[in-house]
Design a protein around this motif. Structure first.
Motif, PDB file in Angstrom:
ATOM      1  N   THR A  82      54.158-160.522  11.249  1.00 12.36           N
ATOM      2  CA  THR A  82      55.092-160.105  10.208  1.00 12.36           C
ATOM      3  C   THR A  82      55.133-158.590  10.130  1.00 12.36           C
ATOM      4  O   THR A  82      54.088-157.934  10.180  1.00 12.36           O
ATOM      5  CB  THR A  82      54.643-160.661   8.835  1.00 12.36           C
ATOM      6  OG1 THR A  82      54.521-162.070   8.929  1.00 12.36           O
ATOM      7  CG2 THR A  82      55.640-160.320   7.744  1.00 12.36           C
ATOM      8  N   LEU A  83      56.340-158.036  10.009  1.00 15.92           N
ATOM      9  CA  LEU A  83      56.509-156.618   9.727  1.00 15.92           C
ATOM     10  C   LEU A  83      56.181-156.430   8.250  1.00 15.92           C
ATOM     11  O   LEU A  83      56.857-156.992   7.382  1.00 15.92           O
ATOM     12  CB  LEU A  83      57.947-156.181  10.019  1.00 15.92           C
ATOM     13  CG  LEU A  83      58.301-154.741   9.677  1.00 15.92           C
ATOM     14  CD1 LEU A  83      57.515-153.769  10.552  1.00 15.92           C
ATOM     15  CD2 LEU A  83      59.799-154.518   9.840  1.00 15.92           C
ATOM     16  N   ASP A  99      64.907-156.230   1.441  1.00 17.41           N
ATOM     17  CA  ASP A  99      64.786-157.679   1.535  1.00 17.41           C
ATOM     18  C   ASP A  99      65.374-158.175   2.849  1.00 17.41           C
ATOM     19  O   ASP A  99      66.244-157.543   3.436  1.00 17.41           O
ATOM     20  CB  ASP A  99      65.526-158.350   0.373  1.00 17.41           C
ATOM     21  CG  ASP A  99      64.877-158.037  -0.967  1.00 17.41           C
ATOM     22  OD1 ASP A  99      63.658-157.795  -0.983  1.00 17.41           O
ATOM     23  OD2 ASP A  99      65.587-158.038  -1.982  1.00 17.41           O
ATOM     24  N   GLY A 100      64.915-159.326   3.276  1.00 17.39           N
ATOM     25  CA  GLY A 100      65.406-159.946   4.493  1.00 17.39           C
ATOM     26  C   GLY A 100      64.249-160.425   5.345  1.00 17.39           C
ATOM     27  O   GLY A 100      63.079-160.326   4.975  1.00 17.39           O
ATOM     28  N   LEU A 110      62.386-160.237  16.534  1.00 14.86           N
ATOM     29  CA  LEU A 110      63.033-159.938  15.262  1.00 14.86           C
ATOM     30  C   LEU A 110      63.897-158.719  15.515  1.00 14.86           C
ATOM     31  O   LEU A 110      63.386-157.645  15.850  1.00 14.86           O
ATOM     32  CB  LEU A 110      62.012-159.645  14.155  1.00 14.86           C
ATOM     33  CG  LEU A 110      62.594-159.121  12.839  1.00 14.86           C
ATOM     34  CD1 LEU A 110      63.495-160.163  12.178  1.00 14.86           C
ATOM     35  CD2 LEU A 110      61.491-158.682  11.895  1.00 14.86           C
ATOM     36  N   GLN A 111      65.212-158.867  15.382  1.00 17.98           N
ATOM     37  CA  GLN A 111      66.144-157.770  15.612  1.00 17.98           C
ATOM     38  C   GLN A 111      66.525-157.185  14.256  1.00 17.98           C
ATOM     39  O   GLN A 111      67.209-157.835  13.464  1.00 17.98           O
ATOM     40  CB  GLN A 111      67.386-158.265  16.358  1.00 17.98           C
ATOM     41  CG  GLN A 111      68.452-157.218  16.609  1.00 17.98           C
ATOM     42  CD  GLN A 111      67.946-155.951  17.240  1.00 17.98           C
ATOM     43  OE1 GLN A 111      67.689-154.978  16.550  1.00 17.98           O
ATOM     44  NE2 GLN A 111      67.799-155.958  18.552  1.00 17.98           N
ATOM     45  N   LEU A 112      66.069-155.958  13.975  1.00 16.84           N
ATOM     46  CA  LEU A 112      66.322-155.339  12.677  1.00 16.84           C
ATOM     47  C   LEU A 112      67.781-154.956  12.468  1.00 16.84           C
ATOM     48  O   LEU A 112      68.158-154.585  11.360  1.00 16.84           O
ATOM     49  CB  LEU A 112      65.415-154.114  12.489  1.00 16.84           C
ATOM     50  CG  LEU A 112      63.924-154.409  12.385  1.00 16.84           C
ATOM     51  CD1 LEU A 112      63.124-153.106  12.265  1.00 16.84           C
ATOM     52  CD2 LEU A 112      63.629-155.338  11.219  1.00 16.84           C
ATOM     53  N   ALA A 113      68.607-155.055  13.489  1.00 15.06           N
ATOM     54  CA  ALA A 113      70.039-154.777  13.333  1.00 15.06           C
ATOM     55  C   ALA A 113      70.807-156.005  12.855  1.00 15.06           C
ATOM     56  O   ALA A 113      71.954-155.891  12.447  1.00 15.06           O
ATOM     57  CB  ALA A 113      70.629-154.287  14.656  1.00 15.06           C
ATOM     58  N   ASP A 114      70.163-157.180  12.883  1.00 15.37           N
ATOM     59  CA  ASP A 114      70.836-158.410  12.459  1.00 15.37           C
ATOM     60  C   ASP A 114      71.030-158.424  10.947  1.00 15.37           C
ATOM     61  O   ASP A 114      70.232-157.853  10.196  1.00 15.37           O
ATOM     62  CB  ASP A 114      70.039-159.646  12.886  1.00 15.37           C
ATOM     63  CG  ASP A 114      70.093-159.882  14.387  1.00 15.37           C
ATOM     64  OD1 ASP A 114      70.926-159.243  15.070  1.00 15.37           O
ATOM     65  OD2 ASP A 114      69.286-160.701  14.878  1.00 15.37           O
ATOM     66  N   ALA A 117      68.067-159.813   8.864  1.00 20.64           N
ATOM     67  CA  ALA A 117      66.783-159.108   8.965  1.00 20.64           C
ATOM     68  C   ALA A 117      66.636-158.121   7.805  1.00 20.64           C
ATOM     69  O   ALA A 117      67.627-157.680   7.211  1.00 20.64           O
ATOM     70  CB  ALA A 117      66.696-158.358  10.290  1.00 20.64           C
ATOM     71  N   ALA A 118      65.396-157.792   7.489  1.00 20.64           N
ATOM     72  CA  ALA A 118      65.133-156.793   6.458  1.00 20.64           C
ATOM     73  C   ALA A 118      65.769-155.467   6.863  1.00 20.64           C
ATOM     74  O   ALA A 118      65.602-155.022   7.993  1.00 20.64           O
ATOM     75  CB  ALA A 118      63.631-156.619   6.268  1.00 20.64           C
ATOM     76  N   GLN A 119      66.520-154.872   5.947  1.00 21.77           N
ATOM     77  CA  GLN A 119      67.108-153.567   6.229  1.00 21.77           C
ATOM     78  C   GLN A 119      66.080-152.486   5.950  1.00 21.77           C
ATOM     79  O   GLN A 119      65.424-152.495   4.912  1.00 21.77           O
ATOM     80  CB  GLN A 119      68.351-153.341   5.386  1.00 21.77           C
ATOM     81  CG  GLN A 119      69.527-154.152   5.847  1.00 21.77           C
ATOM     82  CD  GLN A 119      70.841-153.612   5.304  1.00 21.77           C
ATOM     83  OE1 GLN A 119      70.925-152.484   4.836  1.00 21.77           O
ATOM     84  NE2 GLN A 119      71.869-154.417   5.395  1.00 21.77           N
ATOM     85  N   VAL A 120      65.950-151.571   6.898  1.00 20.97           N
ATOM     86  CA  VAL A 120      65.029-150.453   6.744  1.00 20.97           C
ATOM     87  C   VAL A 120      65.875-149.204   6.525  1.00 20.97           C
ATOM     88  O   VAL A 120      66.501-148.696   7.453  1.00 20.97           O
ATOM     89  CB  VAL A 120      64.115-150.296   7.980  1.00 20.97           C
ATOM     90  CG1 VAL A 120      63.121-149.167   7.751  1.00 20.97           C
ATOM     91  CG2 VAL A 120      63.396-151.602   8.300  1.00 20.97           C
ATOM     92  N   GLU A 121      65.914-148.747   5.272  1.00 20.83           N
ATOM     93  CA  GLU A 121      66.710-147.584   4.898  1.00 20.83           C
ATOM     94  C   GLU A 121      65.870-146.322   5.049  1.00 20.83           C
ATOM     95  O   GLU A 121      64.715-146.284   4.616  1.00 20.83           O
ATOM     96  CB  GLU A 121      67.191-147.706   3.461  1.00 20.83           C
ATOM     97  CG  GLU A 121      68.087-148.898   3.221  1.00 20.83           C
ATOM     98  CD  GLU A 121      68.487-149.033   1.763  1.00 20.83           C
ATOM     99  OE1 GLU A 121      68.671-147.989   1.087  1.00 20.83           O
ATOM    100  OE2 GLU A 121      68.597-150.172   1.297  1.00 20.83           O
ATOM    101  N   VAL A 122      66.450-145.296   5.652  1.00 22.69           N
ATOM    102  CA  VAL A 122      65.764-144.023   5.840  1.00 22.69           C
ATOM    103  C   VAL A 122      66.616-142.945   5.176  1.00 22.69           C
ATOM    104  O   VAL A 122      67.825-142.888   5.397  1.00 22.69           O
ATOM    105  CB  VAL A 122      65.580-143.698   7.343  1.00 22.69           C
ATOM    106  CG1 VAL A 122      64.809-142.409   7.520  1.00 22.69           C
ATOM    107  CG2 VAL A 122      64.883-144.839   8.062  1.00 22.69           C
TER     108      VAL A 122
END
Length: 182
Positions: A82-83, A99-100, A110-114, A117-122
């Motif tokens: 798990t990330l 969330d995701g 796990l493709q974070l662009a899907d 998937a959990a969105q990783v905001e920077v």
């Protein structure tokens, strides 16, 4: 005249010349290693741990923030991982794991662009720069990479970037007839 008609010294000199001329060509062949992984992409990779981080990059909103995307591949064929978090080092950059889906299936991706998937905001990043990102996992060792920040474009048009304004579609309105008073 054939090679047998030449004196021994001339044959040796011709052979030595041919050998010397072929050395740069043979050296060039040896320099192109075929056992190294090469990924023709603008993202960066880390294959050092139990979870491979592939094609990691930040798609910018064109201002000062964006979305981190990457493919996370679990090399463990028997146990999912798990990330659990993502951090950034240095500067004013900040990151938020939304969330995701964060589960990386055993032997899977796990493709974070899907979308699911959990969105990783920077935030606090500018296109054209780099940000040092560490991916943290429940079981695998962390993976740290210097990730490029890229402007949005056709390669990433399907990636929803936080804060990015998407044009809304509205129904065309018919002009209403007005009374002319005639």
């Amino acid at each position: 005249m054939t090679a047998r008609d030449l004196p021994a010294r001339a044959r040796t000199a011709a052979l030595a010349t041919a050998l010397l001329l072929s050395v740069p060509t043979l050296a060039a062949c040896a320099a192109s290693a075929t056992d190294e992984v090469y990924t023709p992409t603008r993202g960066v990779n880390n294959r050092d741990g139990q979870v491979d981080v592939l094609h990691a990059l930040v798609v910018s909103d064109g201002k000062d923030s964006g979305r981190l995307i990457a493919g996370l591949v679990n090399d463990d064929q028997t146990k999912e991982d798990t990330l659990t978090g993502v951090t950034v080092d240095g500067g004013s950059a900040q990151v938020k794991l939304g969330d995701g889906e964060t589960t990386i299936p055993a032997g899977g991706l796990l493709q974070l662009a899907d979308d699911d998937a959990a969105q990783v905001e920077v935030s606090g990043v500018k296109a054209g720069g780099y940000v040092r990102v560490t991916f943290q996992f429940a079981d695998a060792d962390p993976a740290t990479l210097d990730v490029p920040v890229l402007q949005p474009g056709p390669d990433f048009e399907d990636v929803q970037v936080p804060g990015q304004v998407t044009p809304s579609v509205t129904a065309a309105q018919e002009p209403t007839p007005t009374d002319s008073g005639e």
